[in-house]
Design a protein around this motif. Structure first.
Motif, short mmCIF file in Angstrom:
data_model
loop_
_atom_site.label_atom_id
_atom_site.label_comp_id
_atom_site.label_asym_id
_atom_site.label_seq_id
_atom_site.Cartn_x
_atom_site.Cartn_y
_atom_site.Cartn_z
N THR A 98 0.92 -1.17 0.06
CA THR A 98 0.16 -0.02 0.03
C THR A 98 0.78 1.12 0.05
OG1 THR A 98 -1.69 -1.00 1.33
CG2 THR A 98 -1.78 1.08 1.17
N ILE A 99 2.03 1.29 0.98
CA ILE A 99 2.89 2.34 0.76
C ILE A 99 3.42 2.64 -0.60
CG2 ILE A 99 5.10 3.40 2.16
CD1 ILE A 99 2.14 3.11 3.64
N LYS A 100 3.86 1.20 -1.16
CA LYS A 100 4.51 1.49 -2.23
C LYS A 100 3.70 2.15 -3.42
CE LYS A 100 4.06 -1.53 -5.48
NZ LYS A 100 4.02 -2.72 -6.07
N LEU A 157 -3.46 0.50 6.01
CA LEU A 157 -2.55 -0.13 5.45
C LEU A 157 -2.83 -1.55 4.73
CD1 LEU A 157 -0.20 0.02 8.45
CD2 LEU A 157 -0.07 1.05 6.41
N TYR A 158 -4.37 -1.97 5.19
CA TYR A 158 -4.62 -3.25 4.38
C TYR A 158 -5.66 -3.07 3.20
CZ TYR A 158 -2.01 -6.34 7.45
OH TYR A 158 -0.91 -7.09 8.13
N ARG A 159 -5.81 -1.63 2.90
CA ARG A 159 -6.88 -1.32 2.14
C ARG A 159 -6.49 -1.98 0.67
NH1 ARG A 159 -10.67 1.92 4.16
NH2 ARG A 159 -9.24 3.20 5.03
N GLY A 160 -7.75 -2.50 0.00
CA GLY A 160 -7.70 -3.05 -1.11
C GLY A 160 -7.04 -4.53 -1.03
N SER A 203 12.96 8.39 -10.95
CA SER A 203 11.52 8.13 -10.74
C SER A 203 11.08 6.65 -10.88
CB SER A 203 10.74 9.05 -11.51
OG SER A 203 10.67 9.02 -12.93
N LEU A 204 11.91 5.99 -11.71
CA LEU A 204 11.61 4.59 -12.02
C LEU A 204 11.71 3.91 -10.95
CD1 LEU A 204 13.09 4.06 -15.70
CD2 LEU A 204 10.60 4.50 -15.15
N TYR A 205 12.47 4.40 -9.93
CA TYR A 205 12.77 3.30 -8.57
C TYR A 205 11.97 4.21 -7.34
CZ TYR A 205 16.14 0.76 -10.93
OH TYR A 205 16.66 -0.27 -11.91
N LYS A 206 10.67 4.93 -7.66
CA LYS A 206 10.11 5.20 -6.67
C LYS A 206 9.39 3.94 -5.80
CE LYS A 206 7.58 9.59 -7.92
NZ LYS A 206 6.50 10.32 -8.22
N GLY A 207 9.40 4.26 -4.56
CA GLY A 207 8.96 3.28 -3.58
C GLY A 207 10.05 2.06 -3.30
N PHE A 208 11.03 2.24 -3.92
CA PHE A 208 12.06 1.38 -3.74
C PHE A 208 12.46 0.77 -2.18
CE2 PHE A 208 16.61 0.01 -3.01
CZ PHE A 208 16.83 -0.86 -3.90
N THR A 209 12.39 1.93 -1.61
CA THR A 209 12.61 1.45 -0.07
C THR A 209 11.45 0.60 0.70
OG1 THR A 209 13.88 3.50 0.51
CG2 THR A 209 13.18 2.19 2.40
N PHE A 216 3.91 5.86 5.55
CA PHE A 216 3.58 4.95 6.65
C PHE A 216 2.83 5.74 7.64
CE2 PHE A 216 4.22 2.34 10.28
CZ PHE A 216 3.42 1.24 10.06
N ARG A 217 3.45 6.67 8.33
CA ARG A 217 3.01 7.37 9.53
C ARG A 217 1.63 8.12 9.13
NH1 ARG A 217 2.93 12.54 10.86
NH2 ARG A 217 4.35 13.34 9.18
N LYS A 218 1.48 8.99 7.82
CA LYS A 218 0.42 9.33 7.46
C LYS A 218 -1.07 8.65 7.53
CE LYS A 218 2.49 13.65 5.63
NZ LYS A 218 2.87 14.56 4.52
N THR A 219 -0.36 7.51 6.69
CA THR A 219 -1.49 6.53 6.46
C THR A 219 -2.25 5.89 8.07
OG1 THR A 219 -0.48 6.02 4.56
CG2 THR A 219 -2.22 4.35 5.40
N LEU A 220 -1.04 5.69 8.63
CA LEU A 220 -1.43 5.01 10.03
C LEU A 220 -2.47 5.86 10.72
CD1 LEU A 220 -1.04 2.24 11.37
CD2 LEU A 220 0.97 3.29 12.79
N VAL A 221 -2.06 7.20 10.89
CA VAL A 221 -2.72 8.33 11.85
C VAL A 221 -3.85 8.56 11.21
CG1 VAL A 221 -2.31 10.87 12.31
CG2 VAL A 221 -0.45 9.20 12.67
N GLY A 222 -3.95 8.83 9.63
CA GLY A 222 -5.32 8.94 8.92
C GLY A 222 -6.19 8.27 8.95
#
Length: 301
Positions: A33-35, A71-74, A264-270, A59-65
């Motif tokens: 989801t974060i990726k 995090l398990y959306r979809g 930008s092709l490696y967005k979400g790499f972490t 991750f923090r904004k998703t968890l707080v909001g």
């Protein structure tokens, strides 16, 4: 050379692969989801900060909001598709190995294992492509605050109503570009690591759970090292409004390189790499445990 247990049972591979896939989704979906949210976040206006500064900020904004549920959306779409998908994936790998054998006890080379893994990627795309499309749309919907889709089934119905089966399978070519070479790397790396981790005089079937987890986790990292660039293109293409990219992935690639550069092709790499090890470790351990269980309860199946 690599050693593989023979013969292959399609029925056992179906159930064991499905169980391994469920383990993978449950462990890895939060970071998936974060990726997707990092990959599809809108380009900020001049002078404005990005919606997410990085993996941990997202991750923090998703968890707080949205709480843990965000995090398990979809997750319903990949869970529904994961049992047949991983069953077909592991069966496709087994079939690819069998097709290259002259005798049932032939030991395949690593390039042959890579080719067998590539075949599994072709097999899984038929199931994977629509599930990936629905998952991505639901994940970014929650991030933007829109409520166009009430869930996975509603999303599938609306996509089919708007564009027919082509709307549901949008991004299939990019899914193939991602999964075919990545699956080859995935299975070849796993088999290679299992062999080098097997103590001298022991069988590969006697590997400990810790070594299976290590081999499966590293296989997942090698898989995603190959898959990330086409995955970024796929996520952007599948979540774009109809008609935005008339020439498909070529338009997506040109836009990304022009506006955001090659990085930008490696967005979400972490997020991908943090997810890859535990998720795929869980997948292969689940698969191996399920296979041992099936061999115990139904040795002749």
């Amino acid at each position: 050379m690599a050693e593989q247990p023979q013969p292959i049972s399609p029925v056992k591979n179906f159930f064991a692969g499905g169980f391994g896939g469920v383990c993978l989704v449950f462990v890895g979906h939060p970071l998936d989801t974060i990726k997707v949210r990092l990959q599809t976040q809108p380009k900020p206006q001049p002078g404005q900060p990005s919606l997410y500064s990085g993996t941990f900020d997202c991750f923090r904004k998703t968890l707080v909001g949205e709480g843990v549920r965000g995090l398990y959306r979809g997750m319903a779409a990949p869970i529904i598709g994961v049992t047949p998908m991983f069953a077909v994936c592991f069966f496709g790998f087994g079939l690819g190995k069998r097709l290259q054998q002259r005798k049932p006890d032939d030991v395949l080379t690593y390039p042959q294992l890579f080719a067998a893994g590539m075949l599994s990627g072709v097999f899984t795309t038929v199931i994977m492509a629509p599930g990936e499309r629905i998952k991505c749309l639901l994940q970014i919907q929650a991030a933007t605050g829109e409520t166009k889709y009430s869930g996975s089934l509603d999303c599938a119905k609306q996509l089919y109503r708007e564009a027919g089966i082509r709307g549901v399978y949008k991004g299939t070519v990019l899914t193939l570009m991602r999964d075919v070479p990545a699956s080859g790397m995935y299975f070849m790396t796993y088999e290679w690591l299992k062999n080098i981790l097997t103590p001298e005089g022991k069988s590969v079937n006697e590997l400990s759970a810790a070594r299976i987890l290590f081999a499966g986790g590293l296989a997942g990292i090698f898989n995603w090292a190959v898959a990330i660039p086409p995955d970024v293109l796929k996520s952007r293409f599948q979540t774009a409004p109809p008609g935005k990219y008339p020439n498909g992935f070529r338009d997506v690639l040109r836009e990304l390189i022009r506006e955001e550069g090659v990085a930008s092709l490696y967005k979400g790499f972490t997020a991908v790499m943090i997810r890859a090890f535990p998720a795929n470790a869980a997948c292969f351990l689940g698969f191996e445990i399920a296979m041992k269980f099936l061999n115990w309860v139904a040795p002749g199946l």
